[in-house]
Each structure stands twice: as C-alpha cells, then as structure tokens.
Write a protein that holds these residues in place. Structure first.
Motif, PDB file in Angstrom:
ATOM      1  N   LYS A  83     -39.536 -19.426  59.442  1.00 60.04           N
ATOM      2  CA  LYS A  83     -40.773 -18.926  58.854  1.00 60.04           C
ATOM      3  C   LYS A  83     -40.493 -17.830  57.827  1.00 60.04           C
ATOM      4  O   LYS A  83     -41.126 -17.779  56.769  1.00 60.04           O
ATOM      5  CB  LYS A  83     -41.698 -18.394  59.951  1.00 60.04           C
ATOM      6  N   THR A  84     -39.533 -16.954  58.154  1.00 62.79           N
ATOM      7  CA  THR A  84     -39.179 -15.879  57.224  1.00 62.79           C
ATOM      8  C   THR A  84     -38.639 -16.442  55.920  1.00 62.79           C
ATOM      9  O   THR A  84     -39.019 -16.009  54.823  1.00 62.79           O
ATOM     10  CB  THR A  84     -38.127 -14.940  57.851  1.00 62.79           C
ATOM     11  N   ARG A 133     -38.424 -18.160  63.926  1.00 60.20           N
ATOM     12  CA  ARG A 133     -38.700 -16.956  63.132  1.00 60.20           C
ATOM     13  C   ARG A 133     -37.888 -16.955  61.839  1.00 60.20           C
ATOM     14  O   ARG A 133     -38.397 -16.585  60.774  1.00 60.20           O
ATOM     15  CB  ARG A 133     -38.387 -15.707  63.955  1.00 60.20           C
ATOM     16  N   THR A 191     -36.615 -22.729  74.960  1.00 62.78           N
ATOM     17  CA  THR A 191     -37.854 -22.402  74.257  1.00 62.78           C
ATOM     18  C   THR A 191     -37.808 -21.014  73.644  1.00 62.78           C
ATOM     19  O   THR A 191     -38.220 -20.804  72.495  1.00 62.78           O
ATOM     20  CB  THR A 191     -39.046 -22.506  75.221  1.00 62.78           C
ATOM     21  N   ILE A 192     -37.291 -20.046  74.407  1.00 62.87           N
ATOM     22  CA  ILE A 192     -37.215 -18.670  73.907  1.00 62.87           C
ATOM     23  C   ILE A 192     -36.311 -18.587  72.674  1.00 62.87           C
ATOM     24  O   ILE A 192     -36.673 -17.983  71.656  1.00 62.87           O
ATOM     25  CB  ILE A 192     -36.703 -17.717  75.010  1.00 62.87           C
ATOM     26  N   ILE A 193     -35.144 -19.197  72.757  1.00 58.28           N
ATOM     27  CA  ILE A 193     -34.204 -19.139  71.628  1.00 58.28           C
ATOM     28  C   ILE A 193     -34.779 -19.851  70.408  1.00 58.28           C
ATOM     29  O   ILE A 193     -34.683 -19.351  69.275  1.00 58.28           O
ATOM     30  CB  ILE A 193     -32.853 -19.748  72.025  1.00 58.28           C
ATOM     31  N   ASP A 194     -35.399 -20.998  70.626  1.00 57.64           N
ATOM     32  CA  ASP A 194     -35.962 -21.742  69.501  1.00 57.64           C
ATOM     33  C   ASP A 194     -37.084 -20.963  68.826  1.00 57.64           C
ATOM     34  O   ASP A 194     -37.144 -20.886  67.592  1.00 57.64           O
ATOM     35  CB  ASP A 194     -36.479 -23.097  69.986  1.00 57.64           C
ATOM     36  N   ASN A 195     -37.969 -20.371  69.631  1.00 56.45           N
ATOM     37  CA  ASN A 195     -39.131 -19.672  69.068  1.00 56.45           C
ATOM     38  C   ASN A 195     -38.793 -18.292  68.527  1.00 56.45           C
ATOM     39  O   ASN A 195     -39.302 -17.893  67.475  1.00 56.45           O
ATOM     40  CB  ASN A 195     -40.231 -19.548  70.132  1.00 56.45           C
ATOM     41  N   GLN A 196     -37.950 -17.560  69.246  1.00 54.41           N
ATOM     42  CA  GLN A 196     -37.677 -16.176  68.865  1.00 54.41           C
ATOM     43  C   GLN A 196     -36.547 -16.024  67.855  1.00 54.41           C
ATOM     44  O   GLN A 196     -36.436 -14.976  67.210  1.00 54.41           O
ATOM     45  CB  GLN A 196     -37.352 -15.351  70.116  1.00 54.41           C
ATOM     46  N   VAL A 197     -35.714 -17.031  67.722  1.00 54.63           N
ATOM     47  CA  VAL A 197     -34.590 -16.929  66.779  1.00 54.63           C
ATOM     48  C   VAL A 197     -34.787 -17.895  65.603  1.00 54.63           C
ATOM     49  O   VAL A 197     -35.047 -17.475  64.471  1.00 54.63           O
ATOM     50  CB  VAL A 197     -33.245 -17.213  67.482  1.00 54.63           C
ATOM     51  N   ILE A 201     -50.224 -16.571  73.727  1.00 56.89           N
ATOM     52  CA  ILE A 201     -49.405 -16.267  74.908  1.00 56.89           C
ATOM     53  C   ILE A 201     -50.220 -16.431  76.178  1.00 56.89           C
ATOM     54  O   ILE A 201     -49.752 -17.000  77.171  1.00 56.89           O
ATOM     55  CB  ILE A 201     -48.839 -14.831  74.813  1.00 56.89           C
ATOM     56  N   ARG A 234     -31.389 -25.031  63.497  1.00 55.59           N
ATOM     57  CA  ARG A 234     -32.352 -25.225  64.594  1.00 55.59           C
ATOM     58  C   ARG A 234     -32.127 -26.547  65.310  1.00 55.59           C
ATOM     59  O   ARG A 234     -32.097 -26.607  66.544  1.00 55.59           O
ATOM     60  CB  ARG A 234     -33.776 -25.150  64.031  1.00 55.59           C
TER      61      ARG A 234
END
Length: 259
Positions: free
Chosen positions: A249-250, A246, A237-243, A4, A187
């Motif tokens: 990866k899960t 994740r 970027t926020i939606i792609d990375n945080q939703v 970050i 995605r």
C-alpha cells in the motif's frame, strides 16, 4: 477499529458455534470422524491447548525455530530471485532459456523436491532450507523479471543521457522503478515459503511447528494439531497484513497507483 472488532467478533462466533456443536455431538460421523474433534471439547479445548503450549514455552520455541528457518530460506530466495529476474530481463538469451525453464519449475510443488533434498543434503536443516528457498525463488524470479522488463524505457534513456550506467543505473533507476512488482513478488513468495517450510518440517526434522503437527498426528492429539493449525494461520495473517500488505500500500501510494 470497526474492522478489527468485526474480525474478532467473527472469530468468537466461530469458536462458540464449534464448541456448542462439539459438546452436543452434532457432527455427522461420515463427515467429521471423532478424531477430528477432541473428545473432551471443541474450540475451548483447542484454544486452551494453544495457550498452555505458549505459556510452557514449547510452542514459542517451535515457532522460533520455524521462523528462523523461514527467514534464512526466504532471504536466499530473494537474492536468487532478484538475480535471476534481472538476468532474464536484461539478456534475451537468458530469457529464452532460463526464463522458459523458470516458468516450468514454478509449476512444480516445492514438496516434490523433498526426496532430492534428502539425497543431496540429508534429513535436517539444510534440506528444509532448500525446500523453502526452492519454493519461493521461482515466484520471486517471475515477478522481479516482470518488474525489470516493465521499467519505462524513457527512464533508462534519460539516465544514460546523463551518464548513468552499470550498477549506478541499476541502483538508481531500474530497481526503484521495479519496486511495485518486487513487493508483490515478495508477498506471494512469502506465502509459498510459509507453505514449503510446513511441508518440510512435517516430513523430516526435529523442532518447529511442523514437527509439533506430526507429533500431534502420531499421538492422535487432535487438540494439539488444530491449535498449531490455528497458530500457523494467525502468524501468516499477521505477517501478510502487517508487513507485506503495508509495504504494498505504501509503494502504491508513493507511485501514484492508489489514492
């Protein structure tokens, strides 16, 4: 935390360089016309315009309108994509016909559908929702059909041996086994839907971030145009990375695809 910090520092450096070059007038005119850079400043001016628009509520309101349209159109695309994908994977005749057709439709940019959308739905929300849905449906269809086709046959045979069939087989075996492909499809489909709604709002609707972009273009307010472009990139970027990242990866860890 280190990642970050690196990203924040990188963005700050870009804004600082942009501001210095803008103030000193280093931009070659043949590469960067004066209208590209606000005459009263560079990065600081654009960020100031963005913050002012957020505080006034104008940009927040436009963002809300865009996201609501996006979620509705994307939801439609998910339902259609999963349905088409299942039919393509389940029935050979559908794969030979609709599957071939979907592959062709996927190569058509969503904005190409806009003239037809205007004829069919008029110039308004319905046309934009159609553009968003059509932009994401085919990608969702291709990925979900690949997921359904790649379910190991031993899973299905074992479930049938135990008496599973119909919707129970779909719900307990086929869908869970297809989740990794479906998440990847979500995605990619989201990215296509995000681009489609910007194009749709630019061409034909009041409200939304696309409308503000067009307003900035028509009034030659490049600080507004650039600030909206930055906001679009940040939200995406926020939606792609945080939703979606994740989720991906899960699922990958759960399915043993990643440590």
């Amino acid at each position: 935390m280190t990642t970050i910090l690196r990203r924040v520092t990188f963005v700050m450096v870009i804004v600082a360089i942009w501001e210095v070059i803008s103030k000193l007038g280093f931009f070659p005119v043949f590469m960067f016309p004066p209208l590209f850079i606000p005459s009263e400043g560079g990065g600081v001016t654009v960020m100031s315009t963005l913050i002012s628009g957020i505080l006034s509520g104008e940009i927040l309101s436009a963002t809300g309108v865009t996201l609501v349209r996006l979620l509705i159109g994307f939801s439609i695309a998910i339902v259609l994509g999963l349905t088409f994908g299942f039919l393509i994977a389940r029935y050979k005749i559908v794969d030979d016909t609709l599957g071939f057709f979907v592959t062709a439709l996927q190569s058509i940019p969503s904005i190409v559908w806009f003239p037809l959308a205007i004829v069919w739905f008029g110039l308004g929300n319905a046309a934009i929702l159609f553009i968003v849905a059509i932009g994401a449906t085919w990608t969702m269809t291709v990925n979900s059909s690949a997921g359904f086709k790649n379910v190991p046959s031993i899973y299905i045979d074992a479930a049938k041996t135990l008496g599973s069939s119909g919707t129970h087989l779909l719900r307990t075996i086929i869908l869970p086994a297809s989740v990794p492909h479906i998440i990847s499809g979500l995605r990619v489909a989201w990215a296509f839907a995000w681009r489609a709604i910007m194009a749709g709002e630019l061409l034909g609707s009041a409200g939304g971030l696309g409308y503000l972009l067009d307003l900035g273009r028509s009034t030659q307010a490049m600080d507004l145009v650039l600030s909206i472009m930055i906001l679009i990139g940040v939200i995406g970027t926020i939606i792609d990375n945080q939703v979606f990242l994740r989720m991906e990866k899960t699922v990958a860890r759960k399915w043993g695809l990643k440590a």
